[in-house]
Write a protein that holds these residues in place. Structure first.
Motif, PDB file in Angstrom:
ATOM      1  N   GLU A   6      79.466  28.974  85.716  1.00  0.00           N
ATOM      2  CA  GLU A   6      80.169  27.755  86.095  1.00  0.00           C
ATOM      3  C   GLU A   6      79.492  26.645  86.886  1.00  0.00           C
ATOM      4  OE1 GLU A   6      83.913  30.365  85.483  1.00  0.00           O
ATOM      5  OE2 GLU A   6      83.499  29.827  87.486  1.00  0.00           O
ATOM      6  N   LEU A   7      79.961  25.567  86.674  1.00  0.00           N
ATOM      7  CA  LEU A   7      79.791  24.283  87.382  1.00  0.00           C
ATOM      8  C   LEU A   7      78.545  23.956  88.156  1.00  0.00           C
ATOM      9  CD1 LEU A   7      83.391  24.349  88.341  1.00  0.00           C
ATOM     10  CD2 LEU A   7      82.388  22.434  87.227  1.00  0.00           C
ATOM     11  N   GLN A   8      78.456  22.743  88.520  1.00  0.00           N
ATOM     12  CA  GLN A   8      77.245  22.283  89.184  1.00  0.00           C
ATOM     13  C   GLN A   8      77.356  20.883  89.760  1.00  0.00           C
ATOM     14  OE1 GLN A   8      74.527  20.552  89.234  1.00  0.00           O
ATOM     15  NE2 GLN A   8      75.402  18.943  88.069  1.00  0.00           N
ATOM     16  N   THR A   9      76.383  20.516  90.539  1.00  0.00           N
ATOM     17  CA  THR A   9      76.432  19.189  91.174  1.00  0.00           C
ATOM     18  C   THR A   9      75.059  18.589  91.351  1.00  0.00           C
ATOM     19  OG1 THR A   9      77.125  17.950  93.105  1.00  0.00           O
ATOM     20  CG2 THR A   9      76.180  20.071  93.510  1.00  0.00           C
ATOM     21  N   HIS A  10      75.056  17.459  91.906  1.00  0.00           N
ATOM     22  CA  HIS A  10      73.917  16.859  92.599  1.00  0.00           C
ATOM     23  C   HIS A  10      73.921  15.364  92.496  1.00  0.00           C
ATOM     24  CE1 HIS A  10      70.276  16.443  94.703  1.00  0.00           C
ATOM     25  NE2 HIS A  10      69.871  15.609  93.796  1.00  0.00           N
ATOM     26  N   ALA A  11      73.799  14.742  93.603  1.00  0.00           N
ATOM     27  CA  ALA A  11      73.738  13.285  93.650  1.00  0.00           C
ATOM     28  C   ALA A  11      72.294  12.845  93.476  1.00  0.00           C
ATOM     29  CB  ALA A  11      74.277  12.786  94.987  1.00  0.00           C
ATOM     30  N   ALA A  12      72.100  11.855  92.654  1.00  0.00           N
ATOM     31  CA  ALA A  12      70.734  11.350  92.446  1.00  0.00           C
ATOM     32  C   ALA A  12      70.204  10.765  93.747  1.00  0.00           C
ATOM     33  CB  ALA A  12      70.740  10.298  91.350  1.00  0.00           C
ATOM     34  N   GLN A 394      80.754  24.148  91.329  1.00  0.00           N
ATOM     35  CA  GLN A 394      80.001  22.945  91.655  1.00  0.00           C
ATOM     36  C   GLN A 394      80.674  21.735  90.990  1.00  0.00           C
ATOM     37  OE1 GLN A 394      75.732  23.092  91.619  1.00  0.00           O
ATOM     38  NE2 GLN A 394      75.700  25.323  91.670  1.00  0.00           N
ATOM     39  N   ASP A 395      80.539  20.599  91.633  1.00  0.00           N
ATOM     40  CA  ASP A 395      81.308  19.420  91.233  1.00  0.00           C
ATOM     41  C   ASP A 395      80.747  18.704  90.012  1.00  0.00           C
ATOM     42  OD1 ASP A 395      83.146  19.722  93.270  1.00  0.00           O
ATOM     43  OD2 ASP A 395      81.897  18.625  94.703  1.00  0.00           O
ATOM     44  N   VAL A 396      79.475  18.853  89.762  1.00  0.00           N
ATOM     45  CA  VAL A 396      78.836  18.070  88.709  1.00  0.00           C
ATOM     46  C   VAL A 396      78.431  18.994  87.557  1.00  0.00           C
ATOM     47  CG1 VAL A 396      76.930  16.519  88.181  1.00  0.00           C
ATOM     48  CG2 VAL A 396      78.013  16.451  90.429  1.00  0.00           C
ATOM     49  N   GLN A 397      78.630  18.523  86.371  1.00  0.00           N
ATOM     50  CA  GLN A 397      78.256  19.321  85.216  1.00  0.00           C
ATOM     51  C   GLN A 397      76.750  19.302  85.004  1.00  0.00           C
ATOM     52  OE1 GLN A 397      80.448  18.794  81.605  1.00  0.00           O
ATOM     53  NE2 GLN A 397      82.028  20.120  82.464  1.00  0.00           N
ATOM     54  N   HIS A 398      76.250  20.411  84.456  1.00  0.00           N
ATOM     55  CA  HIS A 398      74.836  20.508  84.127  1.00  0.00           C
ATOM     56  C   HIS A 398      74.736  21.142  82.751  1.00  0.00           C
ATOM     57  CE1 HIS A 398      70.556  21.180  84.494  1.00  0.00           C
ATOM     58  NE2 HIS A 398      70.695  22.488  84.432  1.00  0.00           N
ATOM     59  N   GLN A 399      74.040  20.480  81.862  1.00  0.00           N
ATOM     60  CA  GLN A 399      73.898  20.956  80.485  1.00  0.00           C
ATOM     61  C   GLN A 399      75.272  21.176  79.843  1.00  0.00           C
ATOM     62  OE1 GLN A 399      71.239  24.340  80.861  1.00  0.00           O
ATOM     63  NE2 GLN A 399      69.447  22.996  80.898  1.00  0.00           N
TER      64      GLN A 399
END
Ligand code: CA
Ligand code: CA
Length: 596
Positions: A6-12, A394-399
């Motif tokens: 599940e899920l993911q994040t990260h602010a640029a 995590q708040d941000v999707q990855h792949q």
């Protein structure tokens, strides 16, 4: 592939100013202060200002504007941007031909009110002094040095967007100060799968200290091969050491996988926990600690790369003399030791090595929760660091997927002999975050000792992560900690003499504050025998203590140490017996089925 989901994040990251610009200590004088580049003579106002400025400049230079810490911004030497209160078409004012004693010349207009000017003297110090002088000009709406911006270090590693723990500790800003420099960090754990692509060039020679062939799982006893022969099932070693080492120093900027926190540090992989659910014993662990520190271990070749930092992401109830003595010996060598607090949601005061005096003990924060629900707590916790929480997403999707809020790191999959990445949670993951940050700290200031490092980590920690049950100083802030030690003046401490009451190593002239045996903590010193201690004292666990010392070692019970955590999907507490381990094994199988 990453599983455990599940899920993911990260602010640029956004560009930021480069910190750590050093202010010139002296201003160069090129003898042209009155000579002017401008064809037009100065106005009356300007002449007056020149005189004032010349008078001012005849003494000490104008007050330096930038702070003298690692956060000092970098500016273009000798350039200023001046914004006038009146547009160019309406004003007669110009930048004085001499400011703060420096000759100026206009470069270009940025808009109707704003112009870029240059000083003949191209130093950052001159820029700041001229800014200070022009700020006093009533015609000037704003003046600033021409700040330099640089791209922040942002690894190109594929799964970096899932490494939320890096921004959480302000890791990118820390990398802007240092990306590490060859600091040696020993990982005492289940061993390592050194063939992982993200370990290429990251490892130094290690050693396998597991004496029991069954527990070693490699058909032999101690030898120079620290390879983990387990699998990523929790019933095996869970490849725990491979995961921990990656958090510290996985290779970065290689377009692959993850970034270790101190990817220019080197890992010394040391195997002391076996394939049977990561079981290890004090007799092996103590030798591993001594070897990591460069001390002699019988029948084992010397360690050619003594570590400056040791990470121990394991623990169990029952303190022991052999473990405490080995840690004291390593501390005496100047090694900084980081331990995990444990995952039972209990007070860590009876968990070892977490509770051994002198180590830096780390509790875990969740992805959204401040103290992860499993994290141990209590007075022995020094700081908190991200350990994650698999229940949180995590708040941000990855792949194109969502991911669990644990810590992603390097993994080996025995079932198909592949190398990949895996999300775990635990204080086992939080401790190496701190170990990696300490690697960065030593990289910018090699003179730091354990007391100074811990004081800086605590001073700069985010206190909002403190908790009633005991979360130490709160969440570490890597950038602030590096800035704290990067100015060449690490904390010096209070210099209290032997026998003084203390609360931290930094209080003592000896930099050693230890339990005095039922009467709080005192400043003490290292010893190997009673003869090295003051009269009326004895030598206990490597340090002098008043009187004859404690009659028994803290919690002297056996020596089995069980590592913490794995792919925990359902359990609130870490395993403590056969049944929980069985449950974990089943959970691990569940994880595998969910592998993507
Ligand atoms: Ca072996
Ligand atoms: Ca990488």
């Amino acid at each position: 592939m990453i599983y455990c989901d599940e899920l993911q994040t990260h602010a640029a990251a956004e560009p930021d100013r480069k910190p750590n610009a050093k202010r010139a200590s002296e201003r160069l004088d090129f003898g042209m202060r009155i000579a002017c580049f401008r064809p037009k003579g100065p106005t009356l106002t300007t002449r007056i200002l020149i005189i004032i400025l010349l008078i001012a400049s005849s003494g000490a230079p104008a007050t330096a504007a930038p702070p003298s810490s690692a956060a000092t911004p970098e500016v273009a030497p000798g350039q200023l941007i001046v914004t006038w209160k009146v547009p160019k078409t309406l004003r007669v004012a110009t930048v004085p031909t001499v400011v703060a004693g420096y000759v100026t010349r206009p470069l270009r207009d940025l808009d109707s009110r704003t112009e870029l000017i240059a000083l003949h003297e191209k130093t950052q110090a001159a820029s700041w002094e001229a800014v200070a002088a022009l700020r006093a000009d009533p015609r000037v709406a704003d003046v600033q040095p021409n700040y330099v911006r640089r791209p922040m270090v942002r690894p190109n590693d594929t799964h970096f967007p899932l490494q939320w723990h890096i921004p959480r500790i302000h890791g990118e800003q820390a990398w802007d100060i240092s990306q590490g420099s060859q600091i040696k960090i020993a990982v005492i754990d289940t061993g390592i799968r050194g063939s992982h692509p993200d370990f290429q060039g990251q490892l130094l020679p290690g050693y396998d200290f597991i004496s029991n062939i069954t527990h070693a799982g490699d058909n032999d006893g101690r030898d120079a091969n620290p390879t983990d022969n387990g699998t990523n099932s929790s019933a095996s070693s869970a490849l725990h050491g491979t995961h921990v080492a990656g958090i510290i120093a996985a290779r970065s900027i290689n377009n692959k996988g993850i970034a270790g926190i101190c990817w220019n540090c080197k890992i010394v992989p040391i195997r002391a926990l076996g394939v049977d659910a990561g079981r290890g014993v004090d007799s092996d662990i103590a030798d591993a600690i001594r070897w990591a520190a460069g001390l002699n271990v019988q029948h084992v070749p010397p360690n050619p790369n003594p570590a400056q930092i040791i990470n121990m992401s394991f623990g169990g109830a029952g303190g022991s003399k052999v473990l405490t003595d080995a840690i004291a010996a390593a501390l005496r060598e100047g090694v900084i030791i980081v331990t995990a607090a444990g995952n039972k949601n209990i007070d860590a005061s009876n968990i070892y090595p977490a509770a051994v005096p002198g180590v830096i003990t780390v509790g875990a924060t969740g992805y959204k929760t401040k103290r992860a629900p499993y994290s141990n707590y209590g007075q022995v916790i020094d700081v908190m660091a991200p350990g994650g929480n698999l229940y949180e997403k995590q708040d941000v999707q990855h792949q194109g997927k969502t991911w669990q809020g644990g810590i992603i790191s390097t993994m080996y999959y025995a079932q198909d002999n592949s190398y990949d990445y895996h999300i775990y949670e635990g204080t086992s993951q939080a401790a190496p975050v701190v170990a990696g940050v300490i690697g960065l700290m030593l990289s910018v200031n090699s003179g730091l000792d354990s007391a100074a490092v811990l004081a800086a980590l605590k001073k700069t920690a985010d206190g909002s992560y403190q908790c009633a049950k005991g979360c130490g100083a709160g969440m570490i802030n890597a950038a602030a900690a590096l800035a704290e030690v990067n100015n060449g003046t690490p904390p010096t401490g209070n210099g209290l003499p032997y026998g003084s009451t203390c609360s931290q190593d930094l209080d003592c002239a000896s930099r050693i504050c230890r339990p005095a045996g039922g009467s709080g903590y005192i400043c003490t010193r290292y010893c190997s025998s009673k003869t090295e201690c003051p009269s009326g004292s004895s030598c206990h666990a490597g340090v002098c203590v008043p009187g004859s010392g404690p009659s028994t070692n803290p919690g002297s019970s056996g020596g089995t140490v069980i590592q913490g955590v794995g792919c925990r999907v359902g359990a609130e507490e870490a395993p403590s017996g056969p049944l929980p381990w069985l449950a974990l094994a089943l959970l691990a199988l569940a994880c595998r089925r969910r592998r993507r």
